[in-house]
Design a protein around this motif. Structure first.
Motif, PDB file in Angstrom:
ATOM      1  N   LEU A   1       0.653  -1.195  -0.020  1.00  0.00           N
ATOM      2  CA  LEU A   1       0.097  -0.126  -0.173  1.00  0.00           C
ATOM      3  C   LEU A   1       1.067   1.311   0.213  1.00  0.00           C
ATOM      4  CD1 LEU A   1      -2.631  -0.351   2.801  1.00  0.00           C
ATOM      5  CD2 LEU A   1      -3.216   0.042   0.458  1.00  0.00           C
ATOM      6  N   HIS A   2       0.496   2.447  -0.743  1.00  0.00           N
ATOM      7  CA  HIS A   2       1.498   3.304  -0.871  1.00  0.00           C
ATOM      8  C   HIS A   2       1.644   3.918   0.633  1.00  0.00           C
ATOM      9  CE1 HIS A   2       3.374   6.852  -2.071  1.00  0.00           C
ATOM     10  NE2 HIS A   2       2.369   7.698  -1.898  1.00  0.00           N
ATOM     11  N   ALA A   3       0.701   3.986   1.608  1.00  0.00           N
ATOM     12  CA  ALA A   3       0.812   4.580   2.892  1.00  0.00           C
ATOM     13  C   ALA A   3       0.317   3.390   3.798  1.00  0.00           C
ATOM     14  CB  ALA A   3       0.269   5.780   3.274  1.00  0.00           C
TER      15      ALA A   3
ATOM     16  N   GLU B   1      16.215  13.293  -0.789  1.00  0.00           N
ATOM     17  CA  GLU B   1      15.328  14.227  -0.328  1.00  0.00           C
ATOM     18  C   GLU B   1      14.416  15.022  -1.753  1.00  0.00           C
ATOM     19  OE1 GLU B   1      14.569  18.266   2.415  1.00  0.00           O
ATOM     20  OE2 GLU B   1      16.584  17.567   1.945  1.00  0.00           O
ATOM     21  N   LYS B   2      13.529  14.776  -1.912  1.00  0.00           N
ATOM     22  CA  LYS B   2      12.870  15.154  -3.327  1.00  0.00           C
ATOM     23  C   LYS B   2      11.511  15.918  -2.666  1.00  0.00           C
ATOM     24  CE  LYS B   2       9.076  12.273  -4.750  1.00  0.00           C
ATOM     25  NZ  LYS B   2       8.529  11.027  -5.359  1.00  0.00           N
ATOM     26  N   LYS B   3      11.272  17.025  -3.710  1.00  0.00           N
ATOM     27  CA  LYS B   3      10.212  17.802  -3.560  1.00  0.00           C
ATOM     28  C   LYS B   3       9.179  17.710  -4.767  1.00  0.00           C
ATOM     29  CE  LYS B   3       9.288  22.596  -3.102  1.00  0.00           C
ATOM     30  NZ  LYS B   3       9.657  24.112  -3.510  1.00  0.00           N
ATOM     31  N   ARG B   4       7.855  17.669  -4.388  1.00  0.00           N
ATOM     32  CA  ARG B   4       7.145  17.508  -5.830  1.00  0.00           C
ATOM     33  C   ARG B   4       6.334  18.825  -6.001  1.00  0.00           C
ATOM     34  NH1 ARG B   4       5.320  13.518  -8.946  1.00  0.00           N
ATOM     35  NH2 ARG B   4       5.986  11.858  -7.783  1.00  0.00           N
ATOM     36  N   ASP B   5       6.191  19.572  -6.909  1.00  0.00           N
ATOM     37  CA  ASP B   5       5.376  20.579  -7.224  1.00  0.00           C
ATOM     38  C   ASP B   5       3.944  20.430  -7.077  1.00  0.00           C
ATOM     39  OD1 ASP B   5       5.904  23.562  -8.918  1.00  0.00           O
ATOM     40  OD2 ASP B   5       3.776  22.888  -8.561  1.00  0.00           O
TER      41      ASP B   5
ATOM     42  N   VAL C   1      14.884   1.897  -4.981  1.00  0.00           N
ATOM     43  CA  VAL C   1      13.824   1.081  -4.564  1.00  0.00           C
ATOM     44  C   VAL C   1      12.467   2.215  -4.216  1.00  0.00           C
ATOM     45  CG1 VAL C   1      12.938  -0.432  -2.755  1.00  0.00           C
ATOM     46  CG2 VAL C   1      15.324  -0.641  -3.406  1.00  0.00           C
ATOM     47  N   ASP C   2      11.582   1.877  -5.073  1.00  0.00           N
ATOM     48  CA  ASP C   2      10.264   2.711  -4.674  1.00  0.00           C
ATOM     49  C   ASP C   2       9.053   1.857  -5.018  1.00  0.00           C
ATOM     50  OD1 ASP C   2       8.780   4.779  -4.342  1.00  0.00           O
ATOM     51  OD2 ASP C   2       9.418   5.817  -6.075  1.00  0.00           O
ATOM     52  N   ASP C   3       7.960   2.259  -4.280  1.00  0.00           N
ATOM     53  CA  ASP C   3       6.770   1.553  -4.497  1.00  0.00           C
ATOM     54  C   ASP C   3       5.819   1.600  -5.772  1.00  0.00           C
ATOM     55  OD1 ASP C   3       6.122   4.067  -4.038  1.00  0.00           O
ATOM     56  OD2 ASP C   3       4.374   3.525  -2.651  1.00  0.00           O
ATOM     57  N   ILE C   4       6.237   2.670  -6.557  1.00  0.00           N
ATOM     58  CA  ILE C   4       5.308   2.913  -7.656  1.00  0.00           C
ATOM     59  C   ILE C   4       6.156   3.677  -8.560  1.00  0.00           C
ATOM     60  CG2 ILE C   4       3.564   4.443  -8.320  1.00  0.00           C
ATOM     61  CD1 ILE C   4       2.050   4.520  -5.994  1.00  0.00           C
ATOM     62  N   ILE C   5       5.897   3.288  -9.982  1.00  0.00           N
ATOM     63  CA  ILE C   5       6.520   4.194 -11.045  1.00  0.00           C
ATOM     64  C   ILE C   5       5.195   4.783 -11.706  1.00  0.00           C
ATOM     65  CG2 ILE C   5       7.804   4.156 -13.279  1.00  0.00           C
ATOM     66  CD1 ILE C   5       9.155   1.660 -12.496  1.00  0.00           C
ATOM     67  N   SER C   6       4.920   5.938 -11.785  1.00  0.00           N
ATOM     68  CA  SER C   6       3.771   6.665 -12.576  1.00  0.00           C
ATOM     69  C   SER C   6       4.455   7.180 -13.607  1.00  0.00           C
ATOM     70  CB  SER C   6       2.960   7.347 -11.642  1.00  0.00           C
ATOM     71  OG  SER C   6       2.025   7.917 -12.280  1.00  0.00           O
ATOM     72  N   THR C   7       4.673   8.608 -13.570  1.00  0.00           N
ATOM     73  CA  THR C   7       5.124   9.243 -14.602  1.00  0.00           C
ATOM     74  C   THR C   7       6.690   8.728 -15.118  1.00  0.00           C
ATOM     75  OG1 THR C   7       6.013  11.056 -13.621  1.00  0.00           O
ATOM     76  CG2 THR C   7       3.588  11.211 -14.476  1.00  0.00           C
ATOM     77  N   GLY C   8       7.441   8.473 -14.034  1.00  0.00           N
ATOM     78  CA  GLY C   8       8.943   7.986 -14.027  1.00  0.00           C
ATOM     79  C   GLY C   8       9.655   9.279 -13.741  1.00  0.00           C
ATOM     80  N   GLY C   9       8.845  10.395 -13.336  1.00  0.00           N
ATOM     81  CA  GLY C   9       9.480  11.631 -12.947  1.00  0.00           C
ATOM     82  C   GLY C   9      10.545  11.528 -11.864  1.00  0.00           C
ATOM     83  N   THR C  10       9.978  10.628 -10.788  1.00  0.00           N
ATOM     84  CA  THR C  10      10.937  10.508  -9.785  1.00  0.00           C
ATOM     85  C   THR C  10      12.085   9.784 -10.003  1.00  0.00           C
ATOM     86  OG1 THR C  10       9.084  10.488  -8.273  1.00  0.00           O
ATOM     87  CG2 THR C  10      11.199   9.514  -7.453  1.00  0.00           C
ATOM     88  N   LEU C  11      11.963   8.776 -10.885  1.00  0.00           N
ATOM     89  CA  LEU C  11      13.100   7.831 -11.187  1.00  0.00           C
ATOM     90  C   LEU C  11      14.392   8.545 -12.210  1.00  0.00           C
ATOM     91  CD1 LEU C  11      11.774   4.374 -12.018  1.00  0.00           C
ATOM     92  CD2 LEU C  11      12.796   5.143 -10.021  1.00  0.00           C
TER      93      LEU C  11
HETATM   94  C1  R5P Z   1       5.804   8.758  -4.180  1.00  0.00           C
HETATM   95  O1  R5P Z   1       5.615   9.131  -3.026  1.00  0.00           O
HETATM   96  C2  R5P Z   1       5.997   7.451  -4.597  1.00  0.00           C
HETATM   97  O2  R5P Z   1       6.596   6.645  -3.850  1.00  0.00           O
HETATM   98  C3  R5P Z   1       6.728   7.423  -5.906  1.00  0.00           C
HETATM   99  O3  R5P Z   1       7.945   7.962  -5.926  1.00  0.00           O
HETATM  100  C4  R5P Z   1       5.613   8.185  -6.996  1.00  0.00           C
HETATM  101  O4  R5P Z   1       4.400   7.789  -6.786  1.00  0.00           O
HETATM  102  C5  R5P Z   1       6.200   7.773  -8.265  1.00  0.00           C
HETATM  103  O5  R5P Z   1       5.647   8.802  -9.121  1.00  0.00           O
HETATM  104  P1  R5P Z   1       6.409   9.364 -10.561  1.00  0.00           P
HETATM  105  O6  R5P Z   1       6.822   8.208 -11.195  1.00  0.00           O
HETATM  106  O7  R5P Z   1       5.155  10.151 -11.188  1.00  0.00           O
HETATM  107  O8  R5P Z   1       7.372  10.275 -10.218  1.00  0.00           O
END
Ligand code: R5P
Length: 315
Positions: A129-131, A192-196, A219-229
């Motif tokens: 779960l994300h949280a 340390e990341k910041k999201r607009d 290591v992350d839970d979700i890849i959505s747009t890939g912006g974080t990675l």
């Molecule tokens: C954020 O808290 C999540 O753990 C993921 O890092 C995030 O959802 C990834 O989203 P995106 O691929 O759009 O950056």
């Protein structure tokens, strides 16, 4: 296990098939289709009276349709006198809005939990779960499985302890990344990341840890747009790492995520099959690991009223 039944919506047929095959069963015959105007039509074609029914449905794209299918299947089962209905939600969507970060926004994760309970689910089974606190949004049992042992195993075969560094792409994910780093005996670095708030763009503020000359494993839970990675990978490369790969439980791959990851500093990514994404299956730089067997084993244990936490020793 005659009165154990598995019904699937349309979100992830390959995973549903894998789960029933690991259980030595067939999917319960059901139609989950559309009326001409787009409304969802559900018909469970076998008796489920007195049965323990597990409904396999990810809340993945098309998110609202898949959520609605889940709700209608649960409703049909409840009205058909199923004894127990478990919602097996490999990817639990609507989880990222789990609190009010600003004024006049919904807590979507709570609303979705309410709707699933109201539809008639008696329990929830999901993974990563994300949280974790979303478990508390339900007043029914929630088994939140862990993907990290599988992610760690997939890394172990490729990268040795002395050449790797595990990287958490944000402070919130540090606990998950630490578990993987401990399992692999590798150091941990934290970003340390910041999201607009407006455009969702990702900015890396800081990197804690040494990655020079190392192979980095994000290591992350979700890849959505890939912006974080992609943003994190760039910073890792700037700090002198040799190679970047990412291991994530849920591969959403929204928008042009696959293209931007391929064009980035990331060498490869590994995802589980909680989300059925055909394009990701065809992408050469994406490795896939299955968690169908884990879900099947857990379903069996829930059905037999055995412990689920024993599947994750030393946690
Ligand atoms: C954020 O808290 C999540 O753990 C993921 O890092 C995030 O959802 C990834 O989203 P995106 O691929 O759009 O950056």
């Amino acid at each position: 296990m005659e009165d154990l039944k598995v019904v699937a919506g349309n979100s992830n047929p390959p995973l549903a098939e894998e789960i029933v095959s690991n259980l030595g069963k067939e999917l319960t015959e059901a139609t989950v289709d559309r009326f001409p105007d787009g409304e969802i039509y559900v018909h469970i074609k076998e008796t489920v009276r007195g049965a323990s029914v597990f409904v396999v449905q990810s809340i993945s794209r098309p998110v609202n349709d898949n959520l609605m299918e889940l709700l209608l299947i649960i409703d049909a089962l409840k009205r058909a006198s199923a004894k127990q209905i478990a919602a097996v939600i490999p990817y639990y969507g609507y989880a990222r809005q789990d609190r009010k970060q600003t004024g006049r926004v919904p807590i979507s994760a709570k609303l979705v939990a309410n709707i699933i309970s109201t539809a008639g689910a008696d329990r929830i089974l999901t993974v990563d779960l994300h949280a974790g606190q979303i478990q508390g949004f339900f007043d029914i049992p929630v088994d939140n499985l862990r993907g990290d042992p599988f992610l760690a195993k997939s890394i172990k075969s490729r990268i040795s302890a002395d050449e790797g560094v595990v990287v958490s792409p944000d402070v919130g994910g540090a606990k998950r990344a630490r578990k993987v780093s401990q399992k692999l005996n590798m150091p941990l670095a934290i970003v340390e990341k910041k999201r607009d708030n407006e455009d969702g763009g990702v900015q890396v503020l800081n990197l804690i840890g040494d990655v020079k000359g190392k192979r980095c494993l994000i290591v992350d839970d979700i890849i959505s747009t890939g912006g974080t990675l992609t943003e994190v990978a760039e910073v890792l490369k700037d700090r002198g790492c040799l190679h970047v790969e990412a291991v994530c439980t849920h591969g959403i791959f929204a928008e042009d995520a696959l293209e931007s990851i391929e064009a980035s500093a990331i060498n490869s990514i590994t995802v589980t099959n909680t989300i059925d994404n055909r394009e990701a299956k065809e992408a050469k730089f994406v490795n896939h690991i299955s968690i169908g067997e884990l879900f099947a084993t857990t379903i069996k244990r829930i059905y037999k009223e055995k412990s689920v936490s024993t599947l994750f020793p030393h946690s």
